[in-house]
Design an enzyme around this catalytic site. Structure first.
Site, short mmCIF file in Angstrom:
data_model
loop_
_atom_site.label_atom_id
_atom_site.label_comp_id
_atom_site.label_asym_id
_atom_site.label_seq_id
_atom_site.Cartn_x
_atom_site.Cartn_y
_atom_site.Cartn_z
N ARG A 86 2.97 7.18 11.83
CA ARG A 86 2.44 6.70 13.11
C ARG A 86 2.24 7.92 14.01
NH1 ARG A 86 1.19 2.92 10.76
NH2 ARG A 86 1.72 0.71 11.04
N ASN A 141 0.80 -1.22 0.00
CA ASN A 141 0.00 0.00 0.00
C ASN A 141 0.84 1.28 0.00
OD1 ASN A 141 0.81 -0.04 2.64
ND2 ASN A 141 -1.21 -0.47 3.48
N GLN A 194 -5.85 3.94 18.53
CA GLN A 194 -6.80 3.72 17.44
C GLN A 194 -7.75 2.60 17.84
OE1 GLN A 194 -4.20 5.09 13.57
NE2 GLN A 194 -4.91 3.02 13.63
N HIS A 244 -8.02 5.90 10.08
CA HIS A 244 -6.84 5.28 9.43
C HIS A 244 -7.26 4.53 8.17
CE1 HIS A 244 -2.79 3.04 10.25
NE2 HIS A 244 -2.85 3.58 9.05
#
Lengths: 351, 351
Positions: B257, B121, B286, B305
């Site tokens: 991050r 990704n 998260q 996210h």
């Protein structure tokens, strides 16, 4: 050498923004031209008051030699107003475009020249288009709204989020903004195509595929960007039927002119899912009324008309206006591309 | 050839999104692996239930040969859990990263291999970063909010809107995502620079300037993009002092991050104007709690996210996991870059 005695500029109130000296495109900062013009003995009247017969603009128009207006806050130069403008020799657009000027009436009046700062904000608009392409394809706004609203629902977002890589982006029109957009898309590994009546050399040099078949191109594109001027041929071009030629769920970006699309057809296509999303910064009319249907339509990501008014564009526009004024005062011609009407004759690119 | 009898995957519920067959990264669609695995006689358990000792994940862990988890909805592989995982030989990240795995405990346990779908990704995340660079520089979100809110105040928007052209974009870290970002920035005529301890050949080939002086680079950049893994060296890297080294009003993008930055220092810098804007899709923790301060901070344009979870990324991730399972079943090694831990030994790039 200076012939003009009076320059009349119409600029919007900057308010809070005018406290920034680099915010030039406003009444208060007057394109940064005041000191320079006044040093040369030119009267420089700047107003934001431009509506109706008794506006400040109308009061000064009969004695103005030069008028400067912006496309973002235009004083409309109607036949009636031009009738009153006895001294008028030069009309400058502080930016690009002449939608606010009745060019027929100008030509009839005889010796008037109309010019724009060609190219002054093509980069600004092209960058803005690419931003919209990305935020539509990647489904940014619903994610942002979740973040503000206290939510966290990734599947709801990701089911509509795609990469631009491997997709097809097409522009309607192959002019300068389209070329800047395509140049910027080069690194994204997507297919690029443009529709236009004539092949454009800068596009060919970038390796962009040319299509003479608009509907055929639309059927292939994941994102379509409108980059054509508003003319009798393009008005209402994206109506219900044309939108039905697009790939289902594809996205449409329009920073050109709102009247190229049919307002209600866009809303219907968004509601039905025929359009995956719509984004742009042009509206009809402007400013957009509070109840304009695009404000609340689903997957419709609009802004007020700002893509061509970045601080960088304002700087280029102000520099361009000053350069043309200098040339005018010295009896020198402008850069050819800047002419819209030259002493009553419509410039070639406007015919 | 198949050794594994039981594959245990942890994936989030897709709900509505799971009705799309291309939405693979969810419980219901199970990375598209169910038919293929079951045909080979492998038991394939997929669950979203991963918290606490009595979760479904914990019930199946002692008998699982292979565990698959995503970085987006991770089952944390703690020392306690690893203790119970008697059959475990392979842990695959369906995506990139190992924050959810205690690598020390893995190494101590002996023969376990940990691998990721490296590169799956990077394009998705890089495109998303560039979108955020543009929307920050061009001040998109306040314009969108005006359009929704019935307003029209161009000066308020334009006074903060700039072009990317001519600006300086720097990335902290020069790895693959950074390289993809820089490649995509090529058409924008902006200055590009990266900070890293080592010079990176792909960056050099793109003509990107290398800086070994982080604070010096920050002082030059109009936009900074964080592209470094979270390590002991980078945790809290962007604290109050570091943020003060940035150019006043510059923008910060962080899809890396959240713990690389100091949450409260970001909010303070946004409030003071030291940061012009902040945008990213990573949070700590998260999912972000409803009262996370970034949700309401000024000029803070966050999303859940999702940058690495586009439908295109999901396809590449699912294909990558399947490929590694095939290789594993056939006793073949993985692509070298995919290894995080190889039979108990930390891979070189993770040392």
């Amino acid at each position: 050498m200076v012939k003009a005695k009076k320059v009349l500029a119409v600029l919007p109130k900057g308010g809070e923004a005018a406290k920034q000296p680099d915010y030039l495109d406003c009444l208060e900062n007057a394109l940064g031209l005041r000191n320079w013009l006044e040093k040369q003995g030119v009267e420089y009247v700047v107003t934001a008051d431009k509506e109706g017969d008794s506006s400040e603009f109308d009061r000064h128009l009969p004695t103005a030699d030069i008028v400067i207006t912006t496309p973002f806050h235009p004083a409309y130069l109607t036949p009636e107003r031009l009738q009153k403008a006895d001294n008028l020799e030069l009309v400058l657009t502080a930016g690009i475009g002449s939608d606010h000027i009745d060019l027929n009436a100008v030509s009839k009046k005889g010796k008037i020249t109309v010019a724009e700062v060609t190219g002054s904000n093509v980069v600004s608009v092209a960058e803005d288009e690419l931003m919209r392409v990305l935020l539509l394809v990647r489904n940014f706004v619903p994610g942002y709204e979740q973040s503000r609203g206290g939510e966290w629902d990734v599947p709801q977002l990701a089911k509509k989020a795609r990469d631009l890589e491997g997709k097809t982006v097409g522009t309607v029109g192959g002019g300068r903004i389209a070329t800047h957009l395509m140049k910027r898309l080069q690194g994204f590994d997507c297919k690029r195509v443009y529709y236009g009546r004539h092949e454009k050399k800068p596009m060919t040099e970038l390796g962009i595929e040319w299509s003479q078949d608009l509907d055929g191109m639309l059927a292939e594109c994941d994102v379509v960007v409108i980059n054509t001027p508003l003319t009798d041929k393009t008005r209402g071009m994206f109506n219900k039927e044309r939108l039905s030629k697009m790939k289902k769920g594809a996205h449409l970006v329009n920073n050109a002119r709102a009247s190229i699309v049919d307002t209600d057809a866009i809303v219907d296509a968004l509601k039905s899912g025929q359009l995956g999303g719509y984004s742009g910064d042009v509206w009809y009319p402007q400013p957009a009324p509070k109840d304009h249907p695009w404000r609340k339509a689903p997957n419709c990501y609009m802004t007020p008309h700002i893509s061509g008014t970045t601080l960088d564009a304002q700087k280029r526009i102000a520099e361009g206006v000053r350069e043309m004024l200098e040339q005018w005062f010295q009896g020198k011609p402008f850069t050819e591309d800047n002419y819209i009407v030259r002493e009553g004759e419509l410039a070639e690119q406007y015919q």
